[in-house]
Design a protein around this motif. Structure first.
Motif, PDB file in Angstrom:
ATOM      1  N   ALA A 104     -34.007   1.839 -42.277  1.00  0.00           N
ATOM      2  CA  ALA A 104     -33.757   2.937 -41.566  1.00  0.00           C
ATOM      3  C   ALA A 104     -34.065   3.158 -40.083  1.00  0.00           C
ATOM      4  O   ALA A 104     -33.149   4.170 -39.587  1.00  0.00           O
ATOM      5  CB  ALA A 104     -35.695   3.163 -41.348  1.00  0.00           C
ATOM      6  N   THR A 114     -33.774  11.366 -40.798  1.00  0.00           N
ATOM      7  CA  THR A 114     -33.875   9.996 -41.152  1.00  0.00           C
ATOM      8  C   THR A 114     -35.428  10.640 -41.381  1.00  0.00           C
ATOM      9  O   THR A 114     -36.133  10.935 -40.642  1.00  0.00           O
ATOM     10  CB  THR A 114     -34.572   8.570 -41.114  1.00  0.00           C
ATOM     11  OG1 THR A 114     -34.781   8.866 -39.681  1.00  0.00           O
ATOM     12  CG2 THR A 114     -33.583   8.239 -40.861  1.00  0.00           C
ATOM     13  N   ALA A 116     -39.375   9.724 -43.511  1.00  0.00           N
ATOM     14  CA  ALA A 116     -40.194   8.689 -45.034  1.00  0.00           C
ATOM     15  C   ALA A 116     -41.469   8.926 -45.041  1.00  0.00           C
ATOM     16  O   ALA A 116     -42.124  10.348 -44.160  1.00  0.00           O
ATOM     17  CB  ALA A 116     -40.681   7.873 -44.068  1.00  0.00           C
ATOM     18  N   LEU A 125     -42.322   2.344 -39.528  1.00  0.00           N
ATOM     19  CA  LEU A 125     -41.362   2.880 -40.253  1.00  0.00           C
ATOM     20  C   LEU A 125     -42.033   4.828 -39.904  1.00  0.00           C
ATOM     21  O   LEU A 125     -41.156   5.576 -39.610  1.00  0.00           O
ATOM     22  CB  LEU A 125     -41.481   2.804 -41.618  1.00  0.00           C
ATOM     23  CG  LEU A 125     -40.422   3.932 -42.297  1.00  0.00           C
ATOM     24  CD1 LEU A 125     -39.698   3.313 -42.089  1.00  0.00           C
ATOM     25  CD2 LEU A 125     -41.079   3.885 -44.381  1.00  0.00           C
ATOM     26  N   VAL A 129     -38.053   7.080 -38.035  1.00  0.00           N
ATOM     27  CA  VAL A 129     -37.721   8.270 -38.739  1.00  0.00           C
ATOM     28  C   VAL A 129     -38.182   9.196 -37.445  1.00  0.00           C
ATOM     29  O   VAL A 129     -38.953   8.971 -36.801  1.00  0.00           O
ATOM     30  CB  VAL A 129     -38.562   7.924 -40.187  1.00  0.00           C
ATOM     31  CG1 VAL A 129     -37.609   6.917 -40.826  1.00  0.00           C
ATOM     32  CG2 VAL A 129     -39.916   8.552 -40.171  1.00  0.00           C
TER      33      VAL A 129
END
Length: 337
Positions: A104, A114, A116, A125, A129
């Motif tokens: 990522a 991006t 997620a 994460l 993103v």
């Protein structure tokens, strides 16, 4: 059913999961309005396996350029289709998977968009993103992720003008949690019987194709090998007759996953062969489940969710029969490697 809370399942998957539809459509619509060149579906282990069905669906139903890639290999290979105009989609239950987080960051540094799906909030994460849908619970996370990925993928197709059935499709997505619930109830006794019969089986072949190939790969590796320390091999039905068939004997356990997409004849062929050789053939066929309210047109897509849910019942009973918790690891996240 052993270790299955029906009320919790419906709360997490049906009530809370379906509520993300608006957010998903807003994210995808914004990306489509700006324009993009391709989709990268990126994961590691179970989460790359989760992406394979959607790569298959896109490749067989859409002209959108799509690549399902293993996170670590993707970063190493200098993928020539990856650009700042790519859209990179990730899933992670924990939000901490090392390779996924690194991928990522790699995609973000490359200027790509991006997205997620993450179960645990406030994890690495989620902070990296551009767009994150946080479901908030590890329980039934795969059931929820599968359902949300249908919405993501088919929205991209709809916006491309390739899926005019989108509104009807999303109405039927809303029926999926109840279809899953009914399927696991129907299959539960079979799952228990399989676990009792195979608690000491040392090796399984798992065979699948099409949009069930990801489940085949994932269950062999992530459940049988990682979570139960059982030797297993995932074999694509189209490749079964190019080597693996020579290892089938009368007592070889073959678990055949049959779906309803265009590749079903490939699994039919494997079934016909194995019926002649082994007495330990287990066929798990999504045609055996009603999927009430879901049209014939869409069953092949939803087979992914139904198949994973019923396989998960086998996991619960293997854990009990083998006295081997699904959380037990020798090495994974137990040491540096």
């Amino acid at each position: 059913m052993l270790k299955f809370d029906e009320t919790l399942f419906l709360k997490l998957v049906e009530e809370e999961g379906l509520a993300f539809r608006g957010q998903i459509e807003e994210i995808v619509d914004g990306i489509c309005q700006r324009g993009f060149s391709n989709l990268f579906l990126i994961g590691a282990g179970g989460t790359i396996a989760m992406m394979y069905p959607y790569e298959y669906i896109l490749k067989s139903n859409s002209t959108i350029d799509v690549h399902a890639v293993i996170a670590a290999e993707f970063m190493a290979m200098n993928h020539k289709h990856f650009t700042k105009d790519s859209v990179c989609i990730f899933t992670s239950v924990s939000g901490t998977t090392q390779e996924t987080v690194a991928a990522a960051e790699y995609c973000k540094a490359g200027g790509a968009t991006t997205i997620a799906l993450v179960a645990e909030p406030g994890t690495p994460l989620t902070r990296i993103v551009d767009h994150c849908i946080t479901t908030g619970s590890e329980k039934h996370s795969f059931d929820t992720f599968f359902m949300l990925l249908y919405m993501v993928v088919f929205r991209f197709m709809h916006n491309r003008g390739e899926f005019p059935q989108y509104e009807q499709f999303t109405k039927e997505v809303a029926l999926l949690p109840r279809a899953i619930l009914q399927a696991v109830k129907v299959f539960d006794s079979r799952a228990e019987a399989f676990a009792v019969r195979h608690k000491d089986t040392a090796y399984h072949m798992m065979v699948g194709s099409g949009n069930l190939w990801g489940n085949t790969y994932s269950y062999a590796m992530c459940i049988l090998e990682e979570m139960q320390w059982i030797h297993a091999k995932s074999i694509h039905a189209a490749e079964f007759f190019h080597g693996t068939l020579e290892l089938v004997l009368e007592d070889t356990s073959v678990i055949l996953l049959k779906g309803e997409d265009e590749t079903r004849p490939l699994t039919d062929r494997v079934e016909r062969f194995c019926e002649k050789i082994t007495r330990e053939l287990t066929v798990i066929d999504t045609r055996d489940f009603a999927m009430e309210g879901i049209s014939g047109e869409f069953r092949k897509h939803f087979a992914v969710s139904i198949n994973w849910a019923v396989l998960s019942r086998i996991s619960v009973y293997l854990e009990r029969e083998r006295n081997h918790p699904l959380t037990l690891r020798r090495y994974y996240r137990q040491m540096e490697y």
